[in-house]
Write an enzyme that holds these catalytic residues in place. Structure first.
Site, short mmCIF file in Angstrom:
data_model
loop_
_atom_site.label_atom_id
_atom_site.label_comp_id
_atom_site.label_asym_id
_atom_site.label_seq_id
_atom_site.Cartn_x
_atom_site.Cartn_y
_atom_site.Cartn_z
N GLY A 173 -67.22 -1.65 -40.98
CA GLY A 173 -66.60 -2.13 -42.21
C GLY A 173 -65.19 -2.66 -42.04
N CYS A 214 -62.01 -1.33 -42.11
CA CYS A 214 -60.99 -0.71 -41.25
C CYS A 214 -61.16 -1.17 -39.80
CB CYS A 214 -61.10 0.81 -41.35
SG CYS A 214 -59.89 1.66 -40.33
N HIS A 271 -36.44 20.12 -30.44
CA HIS A 271 -35.35 19.15 -30.22
C HIS A 271 -35.65 18.32 -28.97
CE1 HIS A 271 -31.36 17.44 -29.99
NE2 HIS A 271 -31.36 17.73 -28.69
C1 LIG Z 1 -55.43 -5.65 -43.74
C2 LIG Z 1 -55.80 -4.23 -44.09
C3 LIG Z 1 -55.14 -3.19 -43.46
C4 LIG Z 1 -55.47 -1.88 -43.77
N1 LIG Z 1 -54.80 -0.87 -43.15
C5 LIG Z 1 -55.08 0.41 -43.45
C6 LIG Z 1 -54.40 1.48 -42.81
O1 LIG Z 1 -53.53 1.27 -41.98
N2 LIG Z 1 -54.75 2.75 -43.14
C7 LIG Z 1 -55.72 3.02 -44.06
O2 LIG Z 1 -56.00 4.19 -44.32
N3 LIG Z 1 -56.39 2.02 -44.68
C8 LIG Z 1 -56.08 0.73 -44.41
N4 LIG Z 1 -56.78 -0.28 -45.03
C9 LIG Z 1 -57.82 0.07 -46.02
C10 LIG Z 1 -59.11 0.48 -45.31
O3 LIG Z 1 -59.51 -0.54 -44.43
C11 LIG Z 1 -60.23 0.78 -46.31
O4 LIG Z 1 -59.72 1.62 -47.30
C12 LIG Z 1 -61.38 1.45 -45.58
O5 LIG Z 1 -61.98 0.54 -44.72
C13 LIG Z 1 -62.37 2.13 -46.51
O6 LIG Z 1 -63.48 1.42 -46.63
P1 LIG Z 1 -64.90 1.91 -47.17
O7 LIG Z 1 -65.45 3.05 -46.39
O8 LIG Z 1 -64.79 2.09 -48.62
O9 LIG Z 1 -65.74 0.61 -46.90
P2 LIG Z 1 -65.57 -0.64 -45.91
O10 LIG Z 1 -64.85 -0.23 -44.67
O11 LIG Z 1 -64.99 -1.76 -46.68
O12 LIG Z 1 -67.06 -0.90 -45.52
C14 LIG Z 1 -68.02 -1.29 -46.43
C15 LIG Z 1 -69.22 -1.81 -45.65
O13 LIG Z 1 -70.28 -2.04 -46.56
C16 LIG Z 1 -70.93 -3.24 -46.19
N5 LIG Z 1 -71.59 -3.76 -47.38
C17 LIG Z 1 -71.01 -4.18 -48.53
N6 LIG Z 1 -71.94 -4.54 -49.43
C18 LIG Z 1 -73.14 -4.34 -48.85
C19 LIG Z 1 -74.47 -4.54 -49.26
N7 LIG Z 1 -74.77 -4.97 -50.50
N8 LIG Z 1 -75.47 -4.27 -48.39
C20 LIG Z 1 -75.20 -3.80 -47.14
N9 LIG Z 1 -73.94 -3.60 -46.70
C21 LIG Z 1 -72.93 -3.85 -47.54
C22 LIG Z 1 -69.80 -4.12 -45.69
O14 LIG Z 1 -70.29 -5.14 -44.84
C23 LIG Z 1 -68.94 -3.11 -44.95
O15 LIG Z 1 -69.32 -3.00 -43.60
C24 LIG Z 1 -56.49 -1.60 -44.73
C25 LIG Z 1 -57.17 -2.65 -45.34
C26 LIG Z 1 -56.82 -3.95 -45.03
C27 LIG Z 1 -57.57 -5.06 -45.71
#
Ligand SMILES: Cc1cc2nc3c(=O)[nH]c(=O)nc-3n(C[C@H](O)[C@H](O)[C@H](O)COP(=O)(O)OP(=O)(O)OC[C@H]3O[C@@H](n4cnc5c(N)ncnc54)[C@H](O)[C@@H]3O)c2cc1C
Length: 462
Positions: free
Chosen positions: A39, A41, A439
């Site tokens: 996803g 991250c 320290h």
């Molecule tokens: C640039 C950037 C930097 C970040 N930096 C940080 C950080 O430093 N620290 C931190 O804690 N968070 C950070 N985040 C936030 C973090 O990436 C997200 O909060 C985290 O990935 C949580 O995601 P999730 O588990 O909700 O789903 P996601 O990681 O978004 O995954 C969802 C998955 O579901 C799949 N999917 C979606 N719809 C469907 C469907 N209909 N059918 C099948 N598959 C599907 C997608 O392809 C994806 O693989 C950052 C985000 C961004 C954009």
């Protein structure tokens, strides 16, 4: 129709853990991924950005080398190699998630876009899957604001910027919050001109004024241009590049750049999921409604991670997964409301944050004590030559509970955990005050900071 005990939609930060625990408990589990395993991250979020932040830090330290008595000659950043390093780190993680799931006993991986057909049926590709338990972990994507002229220009978001192989001559970042600031400082360190345009009166408006101000000073010190109060942002083509109208009270009304990065928020991937067929309700921004244990209104369907609007971080998503599994398999009624706000902003130096801001404490009307210390008075920071920022902590004047803290400074993302864990232990601040720390560290100044607590001023009447 293939029947499973559970279906997991999405392999972000929550889905794989839920899958592994359910499959490990002997359930037959289907996991569905439409794009890249791991996803946001892993592929376009935390991991690639922090890998690039590390390259940017190397460039910055190389440029500052003579301050440390080290001569390195002119610094040149090779974007292709920066991106190749980033891609190698991301790929290792992506491949790891995929291999883990594919080799997992009791787990079947389906690739394709999942849609609900009913409360217990999901279609993917030409197949129909059935399960009594369905876990939605679909995450989110970059939000594209309806700004005038946006359709006339090419713009980047957090995904497409990952494929850039050339250094933008002038990157215009729209959005002065976490994602915009990380990319803005990083590309400045790579050698681009950078302008950050923010609609609000200050950067990262969710933080206290003193934190916002210090962050602005840090990025401006490196040559990032910051334009706040940009109320009416619009775009137009301008020669080979782009003109952004910012309409700020001060400064030129237009900014001319070569690339635009949109970093103005995220939206959940819930619009094409067939949720109406399952009866799952979303709010007006598309977030799935859940209770304190992440159950939707429909029995047997959970929503975990960014798509439920209860967090927007990798650690909140992973914590969601732990809460669901604790309730389902461990007879442990963990809840979302048990967790304490905690996050970091990865500019350099980073900001580590826990609990309430000073503003939130004032508005709550509590009697509080607060202490603040600039990093120039932290020995470890002075030794490292990294003295930007400050640390502050606030405690409840009556109970002694720690209410919140911000550490903007070298190591701030790590040091903040020494405060967070004491908050989880529900111990008063005096426990840290009496602790002997090592320290020389940044953490050793936290007990000293706590010896300097003073009454927090009451909010001024408006
Ligand atoms: C640039 C950037 C930097 C970040 N930096 C940080 C950080 O430093 N620290 C931190 O804690 N968070 C950070 N985040 C936030 C973090 O990436 C997200 O909060 C985290 O990935 C949580 O995601 P999730 O588990 O909700 O789903 P996601 O990681 O978004 O995954 C969802 C998955 O579901 C799949 N999917 C979606 N719809 C469907 C469907 N209909 N059918 C099948 N598959 C599907 C997608 O392809 C994806 O693989 C950052 C985000 C961004 C954009």
């Amino acid at each position: 129709m293939t029947s499973y005990d559970a279906i997991v939609i999405g392999t972000g930060q929550a889905g794989p853990y839920v899958t592994s625990r359910l499959a490990g408990a002997g359930m037959k589990v289907a996991v569905i991924e439409r794009h890249a395993f791991g996803g946001t991250c892993v592929n376009t979020g935390c991991i690639p950005t922090k890998t690039m932040v590390a390259s940017a830090y190397a460039a910055r330290m190389a440029a500052r080398a003579s301050e440390y008595g080290v001569d390195v000659g002119p610094v040149r950043v090779d974007m292709k190699r920066v991106m190749a390093r980033k891609e190698a780190v991301s790929k290792a993680s992506r491949d790891g998630v995929e291999a883990w799931l594919r080799n997992m006993e009791n787990c079947t991986v389906h690739q394709g876009h999942a849609r609900f057909e009913s409360a217990h049926e999901v279609s993917v590709g030409g197949e129909r899957l059935h399960a009594d338990r369905i876990f939605i972990n679909v995450g989110g994507r970059a939000f594209v604001p309806d700004m005038p002229g946006i359709g006339e220009i090419d713009y980047l978001n957090n995904s497409s910027i990952m494929s850039l192989e050339e250094l933008p001559r002038h990157l215009i970042v729209v959005g002065g919050s976490y994602i915009g600031l990380e990319f803005g400082q990083m590309f400045r360190r790579f050698g681009a001109e950078v302008t950050i345009i923010e609609m609000g009166p200050r950067l990262v408006s969710r933080e206290d004024d003193d934190v916002s101000t210090a962050i602005r000073e840090i990025v401006e010190h490196e040559g990032v241009q910051v334009r706040t109060n940009a109320k009416c942002i619009s775009f137009a083509r301008h020669g080979d590049g782009i003109a952004a109208n910012v309409d700020c009270a001060e400064g030129a009304p237009q900014v001319h750049g070569t690339h635009v990065l949109l970093a103005v928020g995220r939206r959940p991937n819930t619009d094409d999921l067939g949720l109406d067929k399952a009866g799952v309700v979303v709010d007006d921004r598309g977030y799935i409604g859940v209770d304190d244990q992440l159950r939707t209104d429909v029995p047997g369907i959970w929503a975990i991670g960014d798509c439920n609007g209860k967090g927007a971080f990798t650690h909140t998503s992973y914590n969601d997964a732990e809460i669901v599994i604790a309730n389902l398999l461990e007879d442990d009624p963990r809840r979302v409301s048990d967790r304490i706000t905690a996050y970091a902003l990865y500019i350099d130096p980073p900001l580590g944050r826990v609990g309430m801001t000073e503003g939130e404490i004032r508005r709550s009307g509590r009697k509080a004590l607060v202490a603040r210390r600039p990093m120039t008075r932290v020995g470890r920071a002075v030794e490292k030559g990294e003295t930007q920022g400050f640390m502050k902590i606030a405690v409840d004047a009556e109970s002694g509970a720690i209410l919140g803290a911000a550490i903007l400074g070298t190591g701030g993302d790590e040091v903040i955990h020494s405060i967070l864990d004491v908050m989880y232990a529900k111990a008063p601040w005096t426990v840290i005050r009496r602790a002997m720390h090592i320290h020389p560290t940044v953490s050793e100044l936290i007990p000293t900071l706590l010896s300097e607590l003073r009454p927090m001023e009451a909010p001024t009447a408006t």
